[in-house]
Design a protein around this motif. Sequence first.
Motif, short mmCIF file in Angstrom:
data_model
loop_
_atom_site.label_atom_id
_atom_site.label_comp_id
_atom_site.label_asym_id
_atom_site.label_seq_id
_atom_site.Cartn_x
_atom_site.Cartn_y
_atom_site.Cartn_z
N THR A 129 -32.12 -2.36 -9.11
CA THR A 129 -32.68 -1.42 -8.14
C THR A 129 -33.99 -1.91 -7.51
O THR A 129 -34.48 -1.30 -6.57
N ARG A 130 -34.51 -3.01 -8.02
CA ARG A 130 -35.79 -3.53 -7.50
C ARG A 130 -35.79 -5.05 -7.59
O ARG A 130 -35.42 -5.62 -8.62
N ILE A 131 -36.18 -5.70 -6.51
CA ILE A 131 -36.41 -7.15 -6.54
C ILE A 131 -37.91 -7.34 -6.71
O ILE A 131 -38.70 -7.07 -5.80
N ALA A 132 -38.32 -7.78 -7.90
CA ALA A 132 -39.73 -7.86 -8.24
C ALA A 132 -40.43 -8.99 -7.49
O ALA A 132 -39.79 -9.90 -6.95
N GLY A 133 -41.74 -8.93 -7.50
CA GLY A 133 -42.55 -9.91 -6.80
C GLY A 133 -42.27 -11.34 -7.24
O GLY A 133 -42.11 -11.61 -8.42
N TYR A 134 -42.17 -12.24 -6.25
CA TYR A 134 -42.02 -13.69 -6.47
C TYR A 134 -40.69 -14.08 -7.15
O TYR A 134 -40.53 -15.20 -7.58
N THR A 135 -39.73 -13.16 -7.21
CA THR A 135 -38.49 -13.46 -7.95
C THR A 135 -37.83 -14.74 -7.49
O THR A 135 -37.44 -15.58 -8.30
N PHE A 136 -37.69 -14.92 -6.17
CA PHE A 136 -37.02 -16.12 -5.64
C PHE A 136 -37.99 -16.97 -4.81
O PHE A 136 -37.56 -17.74 -3.95
N ASP A 191 -26.06 -3.07 -2.56
CA ASP A 191 -26.31 -1.66 -2.32
C ASP A 191 -26.79 -1.00 -3.61
O ASP A 191 -26.17 -1.18 -4.66
N GLY A 192 -27.86 -0.30 -3.57
CA GLY A 192 -28.47 0.29 -4.76
C GLY A 192 -29.89 -0.18 -4.96
O GLY A 192 -30.71 0.51 -5.57
N VAL A 193 -30.20 -1.36 -4.43
CA VAL A 193 -31.60 -1.84 -4.48
C VAL A 193 -32.43 -0.95 -3.57
O VAL A 193 -32.06 -0.68 -2.43
N GLU A 194 -33.57 -0.51 -4.08
CA GLU A 194 -34.41 0.41 -3.33
C GLU A 194 -35.71 -0.23 -2.84
O GLU A 194 -36.27 0.20 -1.83
N ARG A 195 -36.17 -1.27 -3.55
CA ARG A 195 -37.48 -1.84 -3.20
C ARG A 195 -37.45 -3.36 -3.27
O ARG A 195 -36.93 -3.94 -4.24
N LEU A 196 -38.02 -3.99 -2.24
CA LEU A 196 -38.20 -5.44 -2.20
C LEU A 196 -39.69 -5.73 -2.24
O LEU A 196 -40.42 -5.34 -1.31
N GLU A 197 -40.15 -6.38 -3.30
CA GLU A 197 -41.59 -6.54 -3.51
C GLU A 197 -42.12 -7.86 -2.94
O GLU A 197 -41.37 -8.76 -2.58
N GLY A 198 -43.43 -7.96 -2.90
CA GLY A 198 -44.12 -9.04 -2.24
C GLY A 198 -43.73 -10.43 -2.70
O GLY A 198 -43.57 -10.67 -3.89
N GLU A 219 -28.65 -0.21 3.28
CA GLU A 219 -29.35 1.01 3.65
C GLU A 219 -30.10 1.63 2.48
O GLU A 219 -31.02 2.43 2.69
N SER A 220 -29.75 1.26 1.25
CA SER A 220 -30.42 1.84 0.08
C SER A 220 -31.87 1.41 -0.03
O SER A 220 -32.68 2.06 -0.68
N VAL A 221 -32.23 0.30 0.62
CA VAL A 221 -33.62 -0.19 0.56
C VAL A 221 -34.50 0.72 1.41
O VAL A 221 -34.29 0.88 2.61
N THR A 222 -35.50 1.30 0.77
CA THR A 222 -36.42 2.21 1.46
C THR A 222 -37.88 1.77 1.34
O THR A 222 -38.78 2.48 1.77
N SER A 223 -38.09 0.60 0.74
CA SER A 223 -39.45 0.09 0.60
C SER A 223 -39.43 -1.43 0.63
O SER A 223 -38.72 -2.06 -0.16
N ILE A 224 -40.19 -2.00 1.58
CA ILE A 224 -40.30 -3.46 1.70
C ILE A 224 -41.77 -3.80 1.86
O ILE A 224 -42.43 -3.31 2.79
N VAL A 225 -42.27 -4.65 0.98
CA VAL A 225 -43.67 -5.08 1.06
C VAL A 225 -43.82 -6.11 2.17
O VAL A 225 -42.95 -6.97 2.36
N ASN A 226 -44.90 -6.03 2.93
CA ASN A 226 -45.07 -6.88 4.12
C ASN A 226 -45.05 -8.37 3.81
O ASN A 226 -44.74 -9.18 4.69
N THR A 227 -45.39 -8.76 2.59
CA THR A 227 -45.44 -10.18 2.25
C THR A 227 -44.10 -10.71 1.74
O THR A 227 -44.05 -11.76 1.12
N LEU A 228 -43.02 -10.01 2.02
CA LEU A 228 -41.72 -10.37 1.48
C LEU A 228 -41.30 -11.79 1.85
O LEU A 228 -40.81 -12.54 1.01
N PHE A 229 -41.49 -12.19 3.13
CA PHE A 229 -40.95 -13.46 3.62
C PHE A 229 -42.04 -14.48 3.97
O PHE A 229 -41.81 -15.36 4.80
N VAL A 230 -43.18 -14.40 3.37
CA VAL A 230 -44.29 -15.29 3.73
C VAL A 230 -43.87 -16.75 3.65
O VAL A 230 -43.29 -17.21 2.66
N ASN A 231 -44.13 -17.49 4.74
CA ASN A 231 -43.87 -18.94 4.83
C ASN A 231 -42.40 -19.32 4.69
O ASN A 231 -42.08 -20.47 4.42
N SER A 232 -41.49 -18.37 4.90
CA SER A 232 -40.07 -18.72 4.92
C SER A 232 -39.67 -19.21 6.31
O SER A 232 -40.41 -19.04 7.29
#
Length: 464
Positions: free
Chosen positions: A285-292, A305-312, A328-341
């Motif tokens: 339900t959450r992709i934690a910070g720096y996971t990938f 589907d089911g993930v709600e938050r994508l962290e920095g 559509e289940s994602v309702t929170s995305i931190v602005n630093t999600l894609f830095v330097n991608s």
Amino acid sequence: MKNKRLVAGLLALTFVFGGAALPTGVVSNNTVISASAEELTYGNFTYTMLEDGTIEISKYTGSETAVEIPSEIDGVAVTSIGDYSFINCIFTSVVIPDSITNIGKEAFRGCNKLIEVTIPNSVETLGEHAFSGCVALESVVISKNLTAINYGTFYGCKKLTSITLPYGITSVGSTAFSGCTSLKNIDLPDSVTTIDSHAFYNCTALKNINIPNGVLSLGDSAFNTCTSLESLVLPNGMTSIGERAFYECTKLASISMPDSITSIGAYAFQNCVSLAKVKIPAGVTRIAGYTFNNCDSLTNVTIPDGVERLEGYSFSNLDNLAIITIPESVTSIVNTLFVNSNQSFRVYCYNGSYAENYSLKNKINFRILDLQEPTDYPMINGIDFNKESHQFRLKWTPVEGASEYGIATQVAGKWRVQAQKITATSFTSPKNLTPNSTYKIAIAAKVNGVWDTENAIKNAVTVK
């Protein structure tokens, strides 16, 4: 030997009578207790008597290169190797008798010339850091009656190349094999249910390892910096992956994760630069910070589907990222999600979703995913945005019997035709549209010479 037996007998009598026959004030009860734990010597071994009447080796003072621990002393069984008893010894080999049931913590720590050891099947407990820092240790045979490899047991055994753990071992403790930089293979029995934090940290030669079905979680940094690990299958039933579990596993190209996993810790796959494809479990339900973070080979990622938050920074520094699909289940995305991608990657998302709004706000190229409902009129199933040329491209479902399609936009409350005689099921807008401008668009189909304007207007879409 007779003198030793006489001393032991006198000590036993003193313990039994508690010093009552001696004058008050000469020997206290505390003195009697101290005497009962007195250290005795046998050659180069120092030992003490245990409460069960057997002997524990407490120290070794010799300098031999080959040592054989006695199975008995004066007819009394030696059953225990005490804490720190052989710490920093210089022998190259040691024989542990099958009378031993316990090896204490740090018993052989720092024996940096010890090459091989057999732990007999009589041993039931092996203490923390028992062989830690045995940097020359190449071969170990493990007792079949052990149930755990405890904290730091083989920490820093740099020459240990392989080891087989017997069935009955249920846990591999924290840092148990940490720093075993030559360890290429290890067989974990099906009885193992726990792999604790840092268990295989910095095992840089480890290429293959089986994870038994009973393991429900991987501790933090369990395989951190296992730079030779190439692939791994996690068992069905596992529920969590700890923080930094696979941090900097630079050759890890594939990993299979079951849908039973509900938690993946921060930094779990950071710097896995060879990881080209990953299927994120449906239960997360959450992709934690720096996971990938810094997984350079990742090109196509699908968030379940089911993930709600994508962290920095969870998908930052991905040089080859092309597509990421966000439900559509994602309702929170931190602005630093894609830095330097990779700046040309595209977000696939649903119309009106949080991901669409996030993409618009952060000027990220995105495409609206296909709409699946059947229709007798054109229905948009794709919208591509190009932020460099400031234009969009529409795609729609074909209508049976349509000879052509037309595009109309609403201006000042009135519909005006922008293009017609379109035979394809797509339309690309002019370039250099005003950023953040909004257009209401209708797509009409001409069937049997008649334009279906009613359905076109009824199903008009707004494009920003």
